[in-house]
Design a protein around this motif. Sequence first.
Motif, short mmCIF file in Angstrom:
data_model
loop_
_atom_site.label_atom_id
_atom_site.label_comp_id
_atom_site.label_asym_id
_atom_site.label_seq_id
_atom_site.Cartn_x
_atom_site.Cartn_y
_atom_site.Cartn_z
N LEU A 56 -9.21 8.75 -34.73
CA LEU A 56 -9.11 7.29 -34.81
C LEU A 56 -10.41 6.71 -35.35
N GLY A 57 -11.56 7.25 -34.93
CA GLY A 57 -12.83 6.77 -35.45
C GLY A 57 -12.93 6.95 -36.96
N GLY A 58 -12.45 8.09 -37.46
CA GLY A 58 -12.45 8.30 -38.90
C GLY A 58 -11.57 7.32 -39.63
N ARG A 59 -10.39 7.02 -39.07
CA ARG A 59 -9.48 6.06 -39.69
C ARG A 59 -10.08 4.66 -39.70
N LEU A 60 -10.71 4.25 -38.61
CA LEU A 60 -11.31 2.92 -38.55
C LEU A 60 -12.46 2.78 -39.56
N GLY A 61 -13.19 3.87 -39.79
CA GLY A 61 -14.24 3.84 -40.80
C GLY A 61 -13.67 3.65 -42.19
N PRO B 220 -3.33 1.06 -42.20
CA PRO B 220 -3.46 0.56 -40.83
C PRO B 220 -3.48 1.70 -39.82
N VAL B 221 -3.94 1.39 -38.63
CA VAL B 221 -4.03 2.40 -37.57
C VAL B 221 -2.64 2.87 -37.16
N ASP B 222 -2.49 4.16 -37.03
CA ASP B 222 -1.23 4.78 -36.60
C ASP B 222 -1.20 4.77 -35.07
N VAL B 223 -0.63 3.70 -34.50
CA VAL B 223 -0.64 3.53 -33.04
C VAL B 223 0.15 4.63 -32.32
N PRO B 224 1.41 4.90 -32.71
CA PRO B 224 2.14 5.98 -32.00
C PRO B 224 1.43 7.33 -32.11
N GLY B 225 0.90 7.64 -33.30
CA GLY B 225 0.20 8.90 -33.47
C GLY B 225 -1.06 8.99 -32.62
N THR B 226 -1.77 7.86 -32.50
CA THR B 226 -2.99 7.85 -31.68
C THR B 226 -2.67 8.14 -30.22
N PHE B 227 -1.64 7.49 -29.70
CA PHE B 227 -1.28 7.71 -28.29
C PHE B 227 -0.78 9.13 -28.05
N LEU B 228 0.01 9.66 -28.97
CA LEU B 228 0.56 11.00 -28.77
C LEU B 228 -0.52 12.08 -28.93
N LEU B 229 -1.49 11.87 -29.85
CA LEU B 229 -2.60 12.81 -29.95
C LEU B 229 -3.42 12.79 -28.66
#
Length: 482
Positions: A77-82, A218-227
């Motif tokens: 997630l940090g990489g995606r936000l960057g 945009p941030v992948d919300v479902p993927g973030t929670f499942l990871l």
Amino acid sequence: MTETITSRPVRTGPPATPSLGGLGLFTVLLAAALPLVDFFIVNVALPTIGADLSASEAVLELVVAGYGVAYAVLLVLGGRLGDLFGRRRLFLGGMAAFGLTSLACGLAPDAWSLVAARAAQGASAAAMLPQVLATIQATTSGPRRAKAMGLYGATAGLSMVAGQILGGVLVAATPLSFLFGAGTGWRSVFLVNVPVVLVGLFLAARAVPETRSARPEPVDVPGTFLLAASILTLLVPLTEGRAAGWPLWTWLSLAAFPFAAAAFFAVERRADRAGRTPLVPPSLFAIVSLRRGLLLMVPFSIGFSGFMFVIAVALQQGAGLGPVAAGLALAPLAVVFFFFSLAGPRLVARYGTRVVPVGAALQGVGLALMTLAAWRSWPDLGLVELLPGAAVAGAGQALQLPVIMRVVLSEVPAVRAGVGSGVMVTTQQSSLALGVATLGTLFLSLVPGMGMRDALVTTLLVQLAGVALTGLLSLRLPRTIA
């Protein structure tokens, strides 16, 4: 009288790619060292923390796991936000937060406050570290990128060993005892980060260029929670299970892990096929160098972190060494690692990735020598007894880790630099946490029945099998690095 007007040519085309200078590279490498140092620096401080804060063994394991799990869960997630908001911006924000949370760790009034601050510190590191690799990927090319990646790998490996040595020195020095009282030297291992962060922020504001993805998603919300669910359901029960007596929730959590991982993969594959950019794009694993490099990084990192944790416990609680002697016992490994990692780029240029299986063989010989020393010399085990094995193992590790990191990112497109670096560091960090959870749990479980020496020897032999696996997997790496 006429006036001559000279017009300047108008620059057209895409803007020039920002370049990372020497000072900027030093700054991002300094930031890369901080999270890894802090993962290992507490190993030799845990006995002092437990005594000062009256913390149980389970809570002390949370001091380690809280940092490692939060770090691993949020890295991608940090990489995606960057990629989305700008890597320099996330780098500065993450570094500032790392300094503040380090201050909170150093001033923690009780054990649970320390656990919470460590988790926040791990989250801060997850915002900062992916920007390091992404910035290197986006601002360098050719030989400069090869040199920068070689230095990054050398920094990562050296930080893991140096963290444990520095922790022992700081705990014993107790420079803050006049403020907090005797037995509080452990606070220094966190507070030392604060001035380093201030220097890093000053340098980064001047020397690190801003970059971002040309096509941010945009941030992948479902993927973030499942990871997060996948990592948590695996690492938390493995870390806490033994100390907690393996209650029902640990088995339920482990049983849930494969379902969480399968759901994560299904959601990411669906998003990838729909043309969106998921948190971890399955199409990224079509890159052979990335896929095989990550597969190699798992057993290497598990063995590295497991060894560092086990040897710290064995030397202090079994061999009776103080924190300084326990830390300095690994100094030969750190020194040899440093010098061999400097020679690594030249060796890779000449021999390609064939240096990796040679490194695995050297590491195996070094580990065997340390195992033999533990068997023959126990409990008189320290710097002198471990020196030959530690030196040979350090050479072997230096020929593996920097090269593996270069291989993983060598063919990742610049537009996916943040995602690629996030995936690599997440794999590394999860494996480091898994090494403490598995090899550490094995060692501590064997001690009551076998005694400290035999438990240490058995655990080192298990790690030796992991080194053999690393060597075999390295034979499948691409011969050259793009």
